[in-house]
Motif scaffolding. Structure first.
Motif, PDB file in Angstrom:
ATOM      1  N   SER A 155       0.828  -1.207   0.000  1.00 30.61           N
ATOM      2  CA  SER A 155       0.000   0.000   0.000  1.00 30.61           C
ATOM      3  C   SER A 155       0.859   1.252   0.000  1.00 30.61           C
ATOM      4  CB  SER A 155      -0.920   0.005   1.226  1.00 30.61           C
ATOM      5  OG  SER A 155      -1.811  -1.087   1.169  1.00 30.61           O
ATOM      6  N   TYR A 156       0.410   2.246  -0.787  1.00 30.61           N
ATOM      7  CA  TYR A 156       1.075   3.548  -0.878  1.00 30.61           C
ATOM      8  C   TYR A 156       0.032   4.636  -0.710  1.00 30.61           C
ATOM      9  CZ  TYR A 156       5.325   1.341  -2.692  1.00 30.61           C
ATOM     10  OH  TYR A 156       6.460   0.585  -2.828  1.00 30.61           O
ATOM     11  N   ILE A 157       0.415   5.728  -0.041  1.00 30.76           N
ATOM     12  CA  ILE A 157      -0.497   6.847   0.181  1.00 30.76           C
ATOM     13  C   ILE A 157      -0.054   8.044  -0.662  1.00 30.76           C
ATOM     14  CG2 ILE A 157       0.724   7.719   2.227  1.00 30.76           C
ATOM     15  CD1 ILE A 157      -2.130   8.352   3.380  1.00 30.76           C
ATOM     16  N   LEU A 158      -1.032   8.739  -1.211  1.00 33.13           N
ATOM     17  CA  LEU A 158      -0.776   9.888  -2.072  1.00 33.13           C
ATOM     18  C   LEU A 158      -0.508  11.115  -1.204  1.00 33.13           C
ATOM     19  CD1 LEU A 158      -0.699  10.672  -5.060  1.00 33.13           C
ATOM     20  CD2 LEU A 158      -3.157  11.112  -4.929  1.00 33.13           C
ATOM     21  N   THR A 159       0.603  11.829  -1.468  1.00 28.82           N
ATOM     22  CA  THR A 159       1.007  12.960  -0.634  1.00 28.82           C
ATOM     23  C   THR A 159       0.467  14.295  -1.130  1.00 28.82           C
ATOM     24  OG1 THR A 159       3.077  13.184  -1.881  1.00 28.82           O
ATOM     25  CG2 THR A 159       3.121  11.794   0.105  1.00 28.82           C
ATOM     26  N   LYS A 176      -5.161  13.869  -2.328  1.00 34.20           N
ATOM     27  CA  LYS A 176      -4.170  13.619  -1.282  1.00 34.20           C
ATOM     28  C   LYS A 176      -4.784  12.746  -0.191  1.00 34.20           C
ATOM     29  CE  LYS A 176      -1.401  16.092   2.156  1.00 34.20           C
ATOM     30  NZ  LYS A 176      -0.993  17.416   2.646  1.00 34.20           N
ATOM     31  N   GLY A 177      -4.016  11.745   0.269  1.00 32.96           N
ATOM     32  CA  GLY A 177      -4.483  10.848   1.316  1.00 32.96           C
ATOM     33  C   GLY A 177      -5.095   9.562   0.801  1.00 32.96           C
ATOM     34  N   THR A 178      -5.322   9.480  -0.523  1.00 31.80           N
ATOM     35  CA  THR A 178      -5.860   8.246  -1.091  1.00 31.80           C
ATOM     36  C   THR A 178      -4.800   7.152  -1.000  1.00 31.80           C
ATOM     37  OG1 THR A 178      -7.211   9.527  -2.637  1.00 31.80           O
ATOM     38  CG2 THR A 178      -6.902   7.202  -3.147  1.00 31.80           C
ATOM     39  N   VAL A 179      -5.223   5.942  -0.652  1.00 27.29           N
ATOM     40  CA  VAL A 179      -4.300   4.814  -0.527  1.00 27.29           C
ATOM     41  C   VAL A 179      -4.499   3.885  -1.719  1.00 27.29           C
ATOM     42  CG1 VAL A 179      -3.643   2.810   0.873  1.00 27.29           C
ATOM     43  CG2 VAL A 179      -4.253   4.968   1.987  1.00 27.29           C
ATOM     44  N   PHE A 180      -3.390   3.454  -2.318  1.00 23.95           N
ATOM     45  CA  PHE A 180      -3.398   2.571  -3.478  1.00 23.95           C
ATOM     46  C   PHE A 180      -2.585   1.321  -3.185  1.00 23.95           C
ATOM     47  CE2 PHE A 180      -3.782   6.839  -5.140  1.00 23.95           C
ATOM     48  CZ  PHE A 180      -4.801   6.729  -6.067  1.00 23.95           C
ATOM     49  N   TYR A 181      -3.005   0.214  -3.758  1.00 26.28           N
ATOM     50  CA  TYR A 181      -2.158  -0.984  -3.775  1.00 26.28           C
ATOM     51  C   TYR A 181      -1.248  -0.876  -4.995  1.00 26.28           C
ATOM     52  CZ  TYR A 181      -0.514  -5.555  -5.048  1.00 26.28           C
ATOM     53  OH  TYR A 181       0.302  -6.576  -5.432  1.00 26.28           O
ATOM     54  N   SER A 182       0.006  -1.259  -4.846  1.00 28.14           N
ATOM     55  CA  SER A 182       0.941  -1.286  -5.969  1.00 28.14           C
ATOM     56  C   SER A 182       1.692  -2.610  -5.988  1.00 28.14           C
ATOM     57  CB  SER A 182       1.954  -0.144  -5.883  1.00 28.14           C
ATOM     58  OG  SER A 182       2.926  -0.284  -6.907  1.00 28.14           O
ATOM     59  N   PRO A 183       1.845  -3.191  -7.199  1.00 31.40           N
ATOM     60  CA  PRO A 183       2.675  -4.402  -7.297  1.00 31.40           C
ATOM     61  C   PRO A 183       4.162  -4.080  -7.180  1.00 31.40           C
ATOM     62  CG  PRO A 183       1.866  -3.774  -9.459  1.00 31.40           C
ATOM     63  CD  PRO A 183       1.217  -2.846  -8.478  1.00 31.40           C
ATOM     64  N   GLY A 184       4.495  -2.786  -7.040  1.00 33.14           N
ATOM     65  CA  GLY A 184       5.886  -2.396  -6.827  1.00 33.14           C
ATOM     66  C   GLY A 184       6.689  -2.247  -8.099  1.00 33.14           C
ATOM     67  N   ILE A 208       0.852   6.580 -11.366  1.00 30.57           N
ATOM     68  CA  ILE A 208       0.909   7.847 -10.636  1.00 30.57           C
ATOM     69  C   ILE A 208       2.383   8.208 -10.476  1.00 30.57           C
ATOM     70  CG2 ILE A 208       0.546   8.896  -8.354  1.00 30.57           C
ATOM     71  CD1 ILE A 208      -2.014   7.377  -8.095  1.00 30.57           C
ATOM     72  N   PRO A 209       2.745   9.509 -10.557  1.00 27.44           N
ATOM     73  CA  PRO A 209       4.143   9.883 -10.330  1.00 27.44           C
ATOM     74  C   PRO A 209       4.653   9.303  -9.004  1.00 27.44           C
ATOM     75  CG  PRO A 209       2.920  11.772 -11.151  1.00 27.44           C
ATOM     76  CD  PRO A 209       1.914  10.684 -10.890  1.00 27.44           C
ATOM     77  N   ALA A 210       5.746   8.567  -9.068  1.00 32.41           N
ATOM     78  CA  ALA A 210       6.263   7.843  -7.896  1.00 32.41           C
ATOM     79  C   ALA A 210       6.651   8.782  -6.764  1.00 32.41           C
ATOM     80  CB  ALA A 210       7.454   6.988  -8.309  1.00 32.41           C
ATOM     81  N   ASN A 211       7.087  10.007  -7.091  1.00 31.80           N
ATOM     82  CA  ASN A 211       7.517  10.928  -6.045  1.00 31.80           C
ATOM     83  C   ASN A 211       6.351  11.494  -5.233  1.00 31.80           C
ATOM     84  OD1 ASN A 211       6.505  12.565  -8.081  1.00 31.80           O
ATOM     85  ND2 ASN A 211       8.156  14.081  -7.948  1.00 31.80           N
ATOM     86  N   LEU A 212       5.101  11.192  -5.654  1.00 35.19           N
ATOM     87  CA  LEU A 212       3.923  11.655  -4.911  1.00 35.19           C
ATOM     88  C   LEU A 212       3.315  10.547  -4.060  1.00 35.19           C
ATOM     89  CD1 LEU A 212       2.148  13.803  -7.658  1.00 35.19           C
ATOM     90  CD2 LEU A 212       3.832  14.500  -5.951  1.00 35.19           C
ATOM     91  N   LEU A 213       3.986   9.410  -3.992  1.00 36.85           N
ATOM     92  CA  LEU A 213       3.490   8.277  -3.209  1.00 36.85           C
ATOM     93  C   LEU A 213       4.527   7.862  -2.173  1.00 36.85           C
ATOM     94  CD1 LEU A 213       2.114   6.210  -6.193  1.00 36.85           C
ATOM     95  CD2 LEU A 213       0.703   7.093  -4.345  1.00 36.85           C
ATOM     96  N   LYS A 214       4.053   7.515  -0.990  1.00 32.91           N
ATOM     97  CA  LYS A 214       4.972   6.963   0.008  1.00 32.91           C
ATOM     98  C   LYS A 214       4.357   5.716   0.605  1.00 32.91           C
ATOM     99  CE  LYS A 214       3.551   9.818   3.930  1.00 32.91           C
ATOM    100  NZ  LYS A 214       3.993  10.761   4.951  1.00 32.91           N
ATOM    101  N   PRO A 215       5.190   4.734   0.968  1.00 30.45           N
ATOM    102  CA  PRO A 215       4.658   3.471   1.503  1.00 30.45           C
ATOM    103  C   PRO A 215       3.848   3.708   2.778  1.00 30.45           C
ATOM    104  CG  PRO A 215       7.000   3.287   1.005  1.00 30.45           C
ATOM    105  CD  PRO A 215       6.646   4.729   0.882  1.00 30.45           C
ATOM    106  N   VAL A 216       2.772   2.929   2.913  1.00 28.21           N
ATOM    107  CA  VAL A 216       1.995   2.946   4.155  1.00 28.21           C
ATOM    108  C   VAL A 216       2.708   2.050   5.152  1.00 28.21           C
ATOM    109  CG1 VAL A 216      -0.192   2.316   5.245  1.00 28.21           C
ATOM    110  CG2 VAL A 216      -0.182   3.394   2.977  1.00 28.21           C
ATOM    111  N   VAL A 217       3.032   2.592   6.300  1.00 33.55           N
ATOM    112  CA  VAL A 217       3.759   1.837   7.323  1.00 33.55           C
ATOM    113  C   VAL A 217       2.761   1.336   8.356  1.00 33.55           C
ATOM    114  CG1 VAL A 217       5.571   1.920   9.075  1.00 33.55           C
ATOM    115  CG2 VAL A 217       5.803   3.263   6.958  1.00 33.55           C
ATOM    116  N   ASP A 218       2.736   0.027   8.570  1.00 35.40           N
ATOM    117  CA  ASP A 218       1.862  -0.557   9.597  1.00 35.40           C
ATOM    118  C   ASP A 218       2.373  -0.196  10.977  1.00 35.40           C
ATOM    119  OD1 ASP A 218       0.256  -1.761   7.697  1.00 35.40           O
ATOM    120  OD2 ASP A 218       1.504  -3.571   7.618  1.00 35.40           O
TER     121      ASP A 218
END
Length: 199
Positions: free
Chosen positions: A139-143, A163-171, A188-198
């Protein structure tokens, strides 16, 4: 600049739109015509310069495709590379590189592993090759607010994402765009996504 006969220039990029082809030669851009002879480097040699090549359609008009269910391979579309014999998902376009040529195939039918239809050879000058980067699957969240695209380029706009939308990514990252989704992938531009940390 006036170019004299028998001068040679390395082509760094090819653009195709409005039925015309343009070669980018450093700071110069030349339209294809009878007086310009283009020598194509075979797709297998081009791909060999990349550790993990990703093929993307760059013809702005798209390319007609007789395979079902699509009539065109669209500008910016990411092409899955594999072997013709591979089991594939129904209605998925698959390309294979064989003896310097780029073949397109469709996995036909509604059953996983259905028959493969060979729909011919693609012009490899319609293809740009990028390095495919492997990131963590998950999961990645949009910044910030951004647009979602159907390919790993500024191409067919799919929809606006907030902003704040969460996406699944196969990486998979291609050309600075991260693939998102689980079946029908968008980018989506990769620099606008960050991994969701559990936590």
């Amino acid at each position: 600049m006036m170019v004299k006969r028998n001068n040679f220039f390395k082509t760094y990029d090819i653009e195709k739109y409005d039925g015309k082809t343009f070669y980018q030669m450093g700071q110069y851009r030349v339209q294809a015509m009878d007086s310009v002879v283009f020598k194509e480097v075979p797709i297998d040699i081009r791909a060999s310069f990349y550790s993990n090549p990703a093929l993307v359609m760059i013809n702005h008009l798209g390319v007609e495709n007789p395979g079902y269910p699509y009539s065109y391979i669209k500008y910016g579309e990411y092409l899955k590379v594999g072997k013709r014999e591979e089991v594939c998902t129904p209605a998925l376009l698959l390309v294979s590189i064989e003896k310097g040529k780029l073949y397109r195939h469709y996995c036909a039918g509604d059953i996983e592993g259905g028959p493969v239809i060979n729909t011919g050879i693609l012009d490899s000058t319609d293809i740009r090759i990028f390095e495919k980067i492997t990131r963590n699957e998950g999961s990645y969240i949009l910044t910030e607010d951004t647009e979602l695209y159907n390919g790993p380029m500024i191409t067919r706009y799919s929809r606006k994402e907030l902003k704040g939308t969460v996406f699944y990514s196969p990486g998979i990252e291609i050309n600075g765009y991260l693939m998102v989704g689980d079946k029908n992938f968008d980018f989506i531009p990769a620099n606008l996504l960050k991994p969701v940390v559990d936590k």
